[in-house]
Design an enzyme around this catalytic site. Sequence first.
Site, PDB file in Angstrom:
ATOM      1  CG  LEU A  31      -1.894  -1.274   1.198  1.00 56.61           C
ATOM      2  CD1 LEU A  31      -2.319  -1.753   2.824  1.00 56.61           C
ATOM      3  CD2 LEU A  31      -3.279  -0.736   0.100  1.00 56.61           C
ATOM      4  N   PRO A  32       0.800   2.268  -0.580  1.00 53.31           N
ATOM      5  CG  PRO A  32      -0.939   4.005  -1.478  1.00 53.31           C
ATOM      6  CD  PRO A  32      -0.994   2.020  -0.798  1.00 53.31           C
ATOM      7  CB  THR A  76       7.665   2.379   1.409  1.00 48.42           C
ATOM      8  OG1 THR A  76       8.860   1.621   1.684  1.00 48.42           O
ATOM      9  CG2 THR A  76       8.978   2.949   2.899  1.00 48.42           C
ATOM     10  CE  LYS A 110      11.672   1.284   0.838  1.00 45.64           C
ATOM     11  NZ  LYS A 110      12.545   1.667  -0.332  1.00 45.64           N
ATOM     12  CE  LYS A 113       6.285   6.120   1.511  1.00 47.09           C
ATOM     13  NZ  LYS A 113       4.889   5.303   1.489  1.00 47.09           N
TER      14      LYS A 113
HETATM   15  N1  LIG Z   1       7.448   2.368  -6.406  1.00 46.70           N
HETATM   16  C1  LIG Z   1       8.745   1.425  -5.890  1.00 46.70           C
HETATM   17  O1  LIG Z   1       9.529   2.116  -7.151  1.00 46.70           O
HETATM   18  C2  LIG Z   1       8.948   1.614  -5.067  1.00 46.70           C
HETATM   19  C3  LIG Z   1      10.535   0.702  -4.641  1.00 46.70           C
HETATM   20  C4  LIG Z   1      10.580   0.095  -3.133  1.00 46.70           C
HETATM   21  C5  LIG Z   1       8.796   0.466  -2.728  1.00 46.70           C
HETATM   22  N2  LIG Z   1       8.366   1.555  -3.035  1.00 46.70           N
HETATM   23  C6  LIG Z   1       6.878   1.540  -2.182  1.00 46.70           C
HETATM   24  O2  LIG Z   1       6.086   0.060  -1.637  1.00 46.70           O
HETATM   25  C7  LIG Z   1       4.685   0.883  -1.325  1.00 46.70           C
HETATM   26  C8  LIG Z   1       3.327   0.883  -2.767  1.00 46.70           C
HETATM   27  O3  LIG Z   1       3.988   1.459  -4.110  1.00 46.70           O
HETATM   28  P1  LIG Z   1       3.605   1.355  -5.687  1.00 46.70           P
HETATM   29  O4  LIG Z   1       4.920   2.109  -6.392  1.00 46.70           O
HETATM   30  O5  LIG Z   1       3.003   0.369  -5.341  1.00 46.70           O
HETATM   31  O6  LIG Z   1       2.440   2.514  -4.934  1.00 46.70           O
HETATM   32  P2  LIG Z   1       0.826   2.778  -6.200  1.00 46.70           P
HETATM   33  O7  LIG Z   1       0.564   3.853  -5.499  1.00 46.70           O
HETATM   34  O8  LIG Z   1       1.078   1.987  -7.418  1.00 46.70           O
HETATM   35  O9  LIG Z   1       0.190   1.203  -5.112  1.00 46.70           O
HETATM   36  C9  LIG Z   1      -0.555   1.319  -4.225  1.00 46.70           C
HETATM   37  C10 LIG Z   1      -1.563   0.372  -4.467  1.00 46.70           C
HETATM   38  O10 LIG Z   1      -2.727   0.722  -3.010  1.00 46.70           O
HETATM   39  C11 LIG Z   1      -4.221   0.687  -3.555  1.00 46.70           C
HETATM   40  N3  LIG Z   1      -4.812   1.218  -2.070  1.00 46.70           N
HETATM   41  C12 LIG Z   1      -4.845   2.353  -1.847  1.00 46.70           C
HETATM   42  N4  LIG Z   1      -5.196   2.356  -0.639  1.00 46.70           N
HETATM   43  C13 LIG Z   1      -5.530   0.899  -0.467  1.00 46.70           C
HETATM   44  C14 LIG Z   1      -6.921   0.324   0.303  1.00 46.70           C
HETATM   45  N5  LIG Z   1      -7.389   1.271   1.342  1.00 46.70           N
HETATM   46  N6  LIG Z   1      -7.540  -0.864  -0.235  1.00 46.70           N
HETATM   47  C15 LIG Z   1      -7.587  -1.587  -1.616  1.00 46.70           C
HETATM   48  N7  LIG Z   1      -5.673  -1.139  -1.663  1.00 46.70           N
HETATM   49  C16 LIG Z   1      -5.881   0.008  -1.815  1.00 46.70           C
HETATM   50  C17 LIG Z   1      -4.051   2.073  -4.343  1.00 46.70           C
HETATM   51  O11 LIG Z   1      -5.189   1.895  -5.223  1.00 46.70           O
HETATM   52  C18 LIG Z   1      -2.797   1.334  -5.711  1.00 46.70           C
HETATM   53  O12 LIG Z   1      -3.514   0.991  -6.859  1.00 46.70           O
HETATM   54  C19 LIG Z   1       4.999   2.012  -0.977  1.00 46.70           C
HETATM   55  O13 LIG Z   1       5.213   2.549   0.250  1.00 46.70           O
HETATM   56  C20 LIG Z   1       6.235   3.160  -1.644  1.00 46.70           C
HETATM   57  O14 LIG Z   1       6.817   3.891  -0.955  1.00 46.70           O
HETATM   58  C21 LIG Z   1       7.641   1.293  -3.969  1.00 46.70           C
END
Ligand SMILES: NC(=O)c1ccc[n+]([C@@H]2O[C@H](COP(=O)([O-])OP(=O)(O)OC[C@H]3O[C@@H](n4cnc5c(N)ncnc54)[C@H](O)[C@@H]3O)[C@@H](O)[C@H]2O)c1
Length: 296
Positions: free
Chosen positions: A64-65, A95, A170, A245
């Site tokens: 999740l975000p 994260t 992290k 973030k």
């Molecule tokens: N993208 C990267 O390169 C990366 C790298 C390392 C870590 N992260 C971490 O991984 C996590 C996810 O990143 P991401 O890029 O996939 O984000 P993203 O925003 O693409 O995906 C998150 C998903 O969660 C869903 N969501 C939000 N609230 C919700 C709820 N209440 N119920 C169900 N679903 C819900 C959103 O609709 C979205 O599809 C974050 O915490 C980010 O910091 C991301």
Amino acid sequence: MKIGFIGLGHMGNPMCRNLLKHGHKLKVYDVVADLARKLEKEGCELASSAAECARGVEVVITMLPSSPHVRSVYLSEYGVLKGAKSGTPLIDSSTIDPLTARDVAMEAKARGCPMVDAPVSGGVGGAEAGTLTFMVGGDAADYEAAKPILQGMGKNIVHCGGIGNGQVAKICNNMMLAIEMIATSEGMTLASKLGMDPKVFAAIVNTSSGRCWSSDTYNPFPGVLENVPASRGYSGGFGADLMLKDLTLVTDAAKNAKQPVVLGALAQQIYQKHSNDGHGAKDFSSVILQYMKEKA
Ligand SMILES: NC(=O)c1ccc[n+]([C@@H]2O[C@H](COP(=O)([O-])OP(=O)(O)OC[C@H]3O[C@@H](n4cnc5c(N)ncnc54)[C@H](O)[C@@H]3O)[C@@H](O)[C@H]2O)c1
């Protein structure tokens, strides 16, 4: 195993695909229904809420975000803890701040569900290739139980200690990376302004004491390295807003711990300005544009 997976965004979607490749059965949920429907075509079962997604599965994974989303997905009226049977292992790979990770895990434990925090490094590329690093916080037995599942999505699965310590590893690592990237940006742009060829300067740094990952593997100065975001207009890679973030999480955690992070706080402010200047979607090495405006 039958796995409930919640959060099907940039990271969650490819992680699900790798779990399917490893022979697991998936039940999926996202507030954006289209994201779940895409995975239905791959053979996943759809759930109508987080609670429903956690019902009747052997383990739940969330991606999740940020912290408020994790708190709500686990603890709300339609949350994971309402649906998961006592004893169901829970893995949160988002994260978030270590305190939220510890709070949510305590609530889960009170309802009989062991929980680990397992944030990742490796980005979308690592998620697609199944080569993520998982930094896992939790009891040793819970880590051992989570490990074979995480191996379906990643290569390095590291036990960091008790619950919340995956998040600690992290965000502290990313704080060091941000500071190092800003330092490299300053050195590279100053050397260039003082008349040095950036490629020659980088070669010297990379065999000298200024060498770091940002200088020798991910140099932010355009044209110094091939196949890095700096050489393709800072597209792809790890977004500046995601770095912002993580810096905000780490500086908040430091405040709570009353631990000074002078350069970390400065890095947070520099990335905040960078984001406000409209560069948030670019790779985080684009922070060098703060020092070479003419190339922005
Ligand atoms: N993208 C990267 O390169 C990366 C790298 C390392 C870590 N992260 C971490 O991984 C996590 C996810 O990143 P991401 O890029 O996939 O984000 P993203 O925003 O693409 O995906 C998150 C998903 O969660 C869903 N969501 C939000 N609230 C919700 C709820 N209440 N119920 C169900 N679903 C819900 C959103 O609709 C979205 O599809 C974050 O915490 C980010 O910091 C991301």
